[in-house]
Design an enzyme around this catalytic site. Sequence first.
Site, PDB file in Angstrom:
ATOM      1  N   CYS A  58       0.829  -1.209   0.000  1.00  0.00           N
ATOM      2  CA  CYS A  58       0.000   0.000   0.000  1.00  0.00           C
ATOM      3  C   CYS A  58       0.865   1.262   0.000  1.00  0.00           C
ATOM      4  CB  CYS A  58      -0.960  -0.005   1.188  1.00  0.00           C
ATOM      5  SG  CYS A  58      -0.153  -0.204   2.774  1.00  0.00           S
ATOM      6  N   ASN A  59       2.138   1.143   0.371  1.00  0.00           N
ATOM      7  CA  ASN A  59       3.019   2.313   0.467  1.00  0.00           C
ATOM      8  C   ASN A  59       3.947   2.521  -0.715  1.00  0.00           C
ATOM      9  OD1 ASN A  59       2.076   2.955   2.990  1.00  0.00           O
ATOM     10  ND2 ASN A  59       3.592   1.705   4.043  1.00  0.00           N
ATOM     11  N   GLY A 193     -13.264  -6.810   4.069  1.00  0.00           N
ATOM     12  CA  GLY A 193     -11.951  -7.205   3.541  1.00  0.00           C
ATOM     13  C   GLY A 193     -11.081  -7.790   4.631  1.00  0.00           C
ATOM     14  N   THR A 194     -10.544  -8.975   4.381  1.00  0.00           N
ATOM     15  CA  THR A 194      -9.742  -9.629   5.435  1.00  0.00           C
ATOM     16  C   THR A 194      -8.342  -9.975   4.925  1.00  0.00           C
ATOM     17  OG1 THR A 194     -10.802 -11.716   4.818  1.00  0.00           O
ATOM     18  CG2 THR A 194     -11.691 -10.576   6.738  1.00  0.00           C
TER      19      THR A 194
END
Length: 418
Positions: A58-59, A193-194
Amino acid sequence: MKNYHLSKHSSFYAIGLSYKKADAEVRGKFSLDVPKIDAITLDAKKEGAEGLMAISTCNRTELFGFAQHPFQLIQLLCKHTKGTVEEFQEVAYVYKNHDAFNHLFHVGTGLDSQILGDFEIISQIKQSFYRSKKHGMSNPFLERLCNSVIQASKRIKNETELSSGATSVAFASVKYILNTIPDISEKNILLFGTGKIGRNTCENLVKHTDNSHITLINRTKEKAEAVAGKFQLVVKDYGDLQTEIRKSDILVVATGAQLPTISKAVIHSKKPLLILDLSVPKNVHDDVMELDNVTLVHLDQLSQITDETLANRKAYIPKAHAIIDEVKTEFIKWLETRKFAPVINALKEKLMMMKEEELDFHSKKLTNFNQEQAELVSERIIQKITKQFANHLKKPEVDTDDSLALIQKVFQLEIDSK
């Protein structure tokens, strides 16, 4: 087998973008899921690249690999994502050779994380290397480099408190909820969402909110049930999403989808709703902000939350750097050894050839010639000569390339370019 030292023809590059200059929207354009990572790796293989590894979280999104020019890697990334070369160049970084593996050390040890000391990235690096190896796109250099980064990461975890306390994106989201929402234990929380961040957020929610009104929804219900079972939470079907949103006070979205999964169209409640989007690409459409009752907070805003835990971590940065330098020095030593190994081996072969010729000559000339003793003595001398050269090449003040060229010239060695 190819010799993967950093040759003059092909250099090792790291190209990528991260939260430092690219916002979530731009990062979303360049994000890679597993099928895209596989496609990039196979494409690079088809082009004859010597090795490639792709990381996407995500980064950040980064490619580490061998190329004659970094633009080859940039084109590869843009070909398989929604981003353009122009967009990439606005926010990108390119590192070469020493700077490239130095960057991987900093990323893999949490020093370059959006939240300092967040070690989630190391499992991503392991996964990336596994995928690279699976497709035949790893090599001894990449393998040794990744193992060194993993080793540095383990040592920093064990020998410093850089990752002490619960500070991660998942924890930051829970901290935000605790700071923003009064009477949290009475509120209805829905987690959609898991994936990894979803699971970690769930764990932090249970631990820090003392809330029994947490519901999980995932497209694949079995995955949600596996997480829910661990914490004894309620699981609902994907088809119940709109109904559950209507009941919720807080919606945490942490899916791995490439397009928004939550938009204004699925929100029908009139009561205040806090939405946290922990996904890249963004999984919540901006149109939800048109609703007066909705507050939307994204990952990038959450990661700016700092607390004492984070301040304490900064004290351990010098120690972490010292550990990285130690492990990196070992890696560079190994790299240099690989660089001169072919020349030393060729030298050894040449000396052995000379030895064979001399022993053959003397065995014919001398009547009481002891072949066995002569073999033993001459092999020991060869061993000592080659060791002398190897020790010379290992000295930091020695120009290795010049010395290797001289040895090859003096002994007229033919080195297999492979």
